[in-house]
Motif scaffolding. Structure first.
Motif, PDB file in Angstrom:
ATOM      1  N   ALA A  33       0.878  -1.096   0.132  1.00 22.97           N
ATOM      2  CA  ALA A  33      -0.015   0.088   0.001  1.00 22.97           C
ATOM      3  C   ALA A  33       1.051   1.252  -0.014  1.00 22.97           C
ATOM      4  CB  ALA A  33      -0.734   0.027   1.282  1.00 22.97           C
ATOM      5  N   MET A  34       0.196   2.199  -0.353  1.00 20.99           N
ATOM      6  CA  MET A  34       1.180   3.578  -0.729  1.00 20.99           C
ATOM      7  C   MET A  34       0.210   4.782   0.060  1.00 20.99           C
ATOM      8  SD  MET A  34       3.859   2.922  -1.778  1.00 20.99           S
ATOM      9  CE  MET A  34       4.577   4.833  -2.148  1.00 20.99           C
ATOM     10  N   GLY A  35       0.737   5.616   0.833  1.00 21.56           N
ATOM     11  CA  GLY A  35       0.052   6.741   1.459  1.00 21.56           C
ATOM     12  C   GLY A  35       0.570   8.299   1.278  1.00 21.56           C
ATOM     13  N   TRP A  36      -0.103   9.211   1.267  1.00 23.81           N
ATOM     14  CA  TRP A  36       0.126  10.582   1.241  1.00 23.81           C
ATOM     15  C   TRP A  36       0.079  11.207   2.704  1.00 23.81           C
ATOM     16  CZ3 TRP A  36       2.676  13.277  -2.412  1.00 23.81           C
ATOM     17  CH2 TRP A  36       2.631  12.601  -3.728  1.00 23.81           C
ATOM     18  N   PHE A  37       0.981  11.881   3.231  1.00 24.95           N
ATOM     19  CA  PHE A  37       0.937  12.824   4.542  1.00 24.95           C
ATOM     20  C   PHE A  37       1.135  14.043   4.373  1.00 24.95           C
ATOM     21  CE2 PHE A  37       1.040   9.311   7.794  1.00 24.95           C
ATOM     22  CZ  PHE A  37       1.197   8.264   7.100  1.00 24.95           C
ATOM     23  N   ARG A  38       0.841  14.857   5.106  1.00 27.12           N
ATOM     24  CA  ARG A  38       1.079  16.140   5.097  1.00 27.12           C
ATOM     25  C   ARG A  38       1.612  16.782   6.356  1.00 27.12           C
ATOM     26  NH1 ARG A  38      -4.863  18.826   3.915  1.00 27.12           N
ATOM     27  NH2 ARG A  38      -5.869  18.342   5.589  1.00 27.12           N
ATOM     28  N   VAL A  48      -2.947  11.634   4.964  1.00 22.22           N
ATOM     29  CA  VAL A  48      -4.123  12.176   4.031  1.00 22.22           C
ATOM     30  C   VAL A  48      -4.960  11.093   3.404  1.00 22.22           C
ATOM     31  CG1 VAL A  48      -4.536  13.559   1.929  1.00 22.22           C
ATOM     32  CG2 VAL A  48      -2.746  14.326   3.638  1.00 22.22           C
ATOM     33  N   SER A  49      -4.150  10.089   2.850  1.00 20.59           N
ATOM     34  CA  SER A  49      -4.783   9.199   2.083  1.00 20.59           C
ATOM     35  C   SER A  49      -3.856   7.934   2.132  1.00 20.59           C
ATOM     36  CB  SER A  49      -5.230   9.793   0.714  1.00 20.59           C
ATOM     37  OG  SER A  49      -5.727   8.745   0.044  1.00 20.59           O
ATOM     38  N   CYS A  50      -4.615   6.711   1.673  1.00 21.82           N
ATOM     39  CA  CYS A  50      -3.865   5.401   1.386  1.00 21.82           C
ATOM     40  C   CYS A  50      -4.647   4.692   0.481  1.00 21.82           C
ATOM     41  CB  CYS A  50      -4.133   4.631   2.787  1.00 21.82           C
ATOM     42  SG  CYS A  50      -3.449   3.021   2.575  1.00 21.82           S
ATOM     43  N   ILE A  51      -3.846   4.100  -0.506  1.00 21.42           N
ATOM     44  CA  ILE A  51      -4.368   3.099  -1.457  1.00 21.42           C
ATOM     45  C   ILE A  51      -3.588   1.716  -1.522  1.00 21.42           C
ATOM     46  CG2 ILE A  51      -2.657   3.902  -3.317  1.00 21.42           C
ATOM     47  CD1 ILE A  51      -4.503   3.613  -5.460  1.00 21.42           C
ATOM     48  N   SER A  52      -4.375   0.751  -1.570  1.00 24.54           N
ATOM     49  CA  SER A  52      -4.059  -0.654  -1.448  1.00 24.54           C
ATOM     50  C   SER A  52      -3.526  -1.145  -2.881  1.00 24.54           C
ATOM     51  CB  SER A  52      -5.397  -1.288  -1.027  1.00 24.54           C
ATOM     52  OG  SER A  52      -6.120  -0.959  -0.074  1.00 24.54           O
ATOM     53  N   ILE A  53      -3.032  -1.999  -2.663  1.00 23.99           N
ATOM     54  CA  ILE A  53      -2.213  -2.926  -3.803  1.00 23.99           C
ATOM     55  C   ILE A  53      -3.428  -3.276  -4.798  1.00 23.99           C
ATOM     56  CG2 ILE A  53      -0.484  -3.966  -2.689  1.00 23.99           C
ATOM     57  CD1 ILE A  53      -2.146  -6.406  -2.646  1.00 23.99           C
ATOM     58  N   THR A  59      -8.508   5.104   1.491  1.00 24.49           N
ATOM     59  CA  THR A  59      -9.065   5.559   2.507  1.00 24.49           C
ATOM     60  C   THR A  59      -8.646   7.053   2.465  1.00 24.49           C
ATOM     61  OG1 THR A  59      -7.028   4.844   3.764  1.00 24.49           O
ATOM     62  CG2 THR A  59      -9.135   3.816   4.241  1.00 24.49           C
ATOM     63  N   TYR A  60      -9.147   7.964   3.316  1.00 22.86           N
ATOM     64  CA  TYR A  60      -8.989   9.390   3.360  1.00 22.86           C
ATOM     65  C   TYR A  60      -9.436  10.009   4.556  1.00 22.86           C
ATOM     66  CZ  TYR A  60      -9.350   9.143  -1.789  1.00 22.86           C
ATOM     67  OH  TYR A  60      -8.936   8.762  -3.156  1.00 22.86           O
ATOM     68  N   ARG A  61      -8.471  10.953   4.923  1.00 22.59           N
ATOM     69  CA  ARG A  61      -8.951  11.540   6.281  1.00 22.59           C
ATOM     70  C   ARG A  61     -10.277  12.479   6.171  1.00 22.59           C
ATOM     71  NH1 ARG A  61      -5.275  13.333   8.899  1.00 22.59           N
ATOM     72  NH2 ARG A  61      -6.682  14.856  10.238  1.00 22.59           N
ATOM     73  N   GLN A  62     -11.121  12.577   6.816  1.00 21.51           N
ATOM     74  CA  GLN A  62     -12.548  13.277   6.800  1.00 21.51           C
ATOM     75  C   GLN A  62     -12.495  14.576   6.043  1.00 21.51           C
ATOM     76  OE1 GLN A  62     -15.005  11.618   7.353  1.00 21.51           O
ATOM     77  NE2 GLN A  62     -16.322  13.510   6.234  1.00 21.51           N
ATOM     78  N   SER A  63     -11.348  15.622   6.391  1.00 23.10           N
ATOM     79  CA  SER A  63     -11.134  16.796   5.850  1.00 23.10           C
ATOM     80  C   SER A  63     -10.957  16.840   4.273  1.00 23.10           C
ATOM     81  CB  SER A  63     -10.196  17.630   6.517  1.00 23.10           C
ATOM     82  OG  SER A  63      -9.081  17.223   6.536  1.00 23.10           O
ATOM     83  N   VAL A  64     -10.680  15.799   3.711  1.00 22.95           N
ATOM     84  CA  VAL A  64     -10.171  15.800   2.268  1.00 22.95           C
ATOM     85  C   VAL A  64     -11.185  14.873   1.325  1.00 22.95           C
ATOM     86  CG1 VAL A  64      -7.750  16.381   2.976  1.00 22.95           C
ATOM     87  CG2 VAL A  64      -8.479  13.959   2.195  1.00 22.95           C
ATOM     88  N   LYS A  65     -12.132  14.366   2.051  1.00 28.27           N
ATOM     89  CA  LYS A  65     -12.885  13.341   1.378  1.00 28.27           C
ATOM     90  C   LYS A  65     -13.572  14.286   0.438  1.00 28.27           C
ATOM     91  CE  LYS A  65     -13.563   9.581   4.612  1.00 28.27           C
ATOM     92  NZ  LYS A  65     -14.580   8.882   5.511  1.00 28.27           N
ATOM     93  N   GLY A  66     -13.771  13.689  -0.838  1.00 30.88           N
ATOM     94  CA  GLY A  66     -14.539  14.282  -1.845  1.00 30.88           C
ATOM     95  C   GLY A  66     -13.850  15.429  -2.551  1.00 30.88           C
ATOM     96  N   ARG A  67     -12.699  15.701  -2.028  1.00 33.96           N
ATOM     97  CA  ARG A  67     -11.714  16.728  -2.791  1.00 33.96           C
ATOM     98  C   ARG A  67     -10.618  16.124  -3.316  1.00 33.96           C
ATOM     99  NH1 ARG A  67      -9.766  20.762   0.011  1.00 33.96           N
ATOM    100  NH2 ARG A  67      -9.693  19.723   2.111  1.00 33.96           N
ATOM    101  N   PHE A  68      -9.923  15.060  -2.765  1.00 29.08           N
ATOM    102  CA  PHE A  68      -8.600  14.538  -3.030  1.00 29.08           C
ATOM    103  C   PHE A  68      -9.023  13.300  -3.566  1.00 29.08           C
ATOM    104  CE2 PHE A  68      -5.736  16.901   0.075  1.00 29.08           C
ATOM    105  CZ  PHE A  68      -6.075  18.261  -0.523  1.00 29.08           C
ATOM    106  N   GLY A 106      -9.838   0.673   7.561  1.00 26.66           N
ATOM    107  CA  GLY A 106      -9.799   1.244   8.932  1.00 26.66           C
ATOM    108  C   GLY A 106      -8.959   2.429   8.985  1.00 26.66           C
ATOM    109  N   SER A 107      -8.985   2.863  10.399  1.00 25.56           N
ATOM    110  CA  SER A 107      -8.089   3.993  10.799  1.00 25.56           C
ATOM    111  C   SER A 107      -6.799   3.853  11.035  1.00 25.56           C
ATOM    112  CB  SER A 107      -8.461   4.658  12.261  1.00 25.56           C
ATOM    113  OG  SER A 107      -8.421   3.343  12.951  1.00 25.56           O
ATOM    114  N   TYR A 108      -6.170   2.270  10.978  1.00 29.59           N
ATOM    115  CA  TYR A 108      -4.892   2.339  11.131  1.00 29.59           C
ATOM    116  C   TYR A 108      -4.059   2.568   9.837  1.00 29.59           C
ATOM    117  CZ  TYR A 108      -0.580  -0.420  11.596  1.00 29.59           C
ATOM    118  OH  TYR A 108       0.776  -0.652  11.759  1.00 29.59           O
ATOM    119  N   SER A 109      -4.853   2.483   8.774  1.00 26.62           N
ATOM    120  CA  SER A 109      -4.185   2.750   7.533  1.00 26.62           C
ATOM    121  C   SER A 109      -3.823   4.175   7.332  1.00 26.62           C
ATOM    122  CB  SER A 109      -4.761   2.211   6.193  1.00 26.62           C
ATOM    123  OG  SER A 109      -5.997   3.084   6.146  1.00 26.62           O
TER     124      SER A 109
END
Length: 128
Positions: A33-38, A48-53, A59-68, A106-109
């Motif tokens: 999996a890969m992710g973005w942080f800020r 900020v977000s995670c994408i599985s293989i 998954t997205y943090r709530q504040s960016v859902k629908g925008r990122f 879930g939240s762990y990602s």
């Protein structure tokens, strides 16, 4: 060795868009999996977000859902973050990260513990 190199940051007006890219090398991108942080000035780094293989989940943090939107191109060893409707509070250094996990669930990602390598970051500034 593992290398993650981010690009695409810059200065953008509120409501604008940017597309961040992450060039990965030194490991098989399709196997993790890969992710973005800020990290904003004076604040802790946050996921900020995670994408599985195989793009099986995101998954997205709530504040960016629908925008990122996070995406990946394993053949080109690239991970992307499309950011739309940007707000001043999105201003931060954005980091690409390699996961210890394969699936985003879930939240762990969306915790730093789920990742073991980060790039050097690219600055995103949202201001008029």
């Amino acid at each position: 060795q593992v290398q993650l190199v981010e690009s695409g940051g810059g200065l953008v007006q509120p409501g604008g868009s940017l597309r961040l890219s992450c060039a990965a090398s030194g490991f098989r991108l399709g196997g993790t999996a890969m992710g973005w942080f800020r990290q904003a000035p004076g604040k802790e780094r946050e996921a900020v977000s995670c994408i599985s293989i195989a793009d099986l989940s995101t998954t997205y943090r709530q504040s960016v859902k629908g925008r990122f939107t996070i995406s990946r191109d394993n053949a080109k060893n690239m991970v992307f973050l499309q950011m739309n409707s940007l707000k001043p509070e999105d201003t931060a250094v954005y980091y690409c990260a390699r996961g210890r996990i394969t699936y985003c669930s879930g939240s762990y990602s969306l915790t730093s513990d789920a990742y073991n390598y980060w790039g050097q970051g690219t600055q995103v500034t949202v201001s008029s």
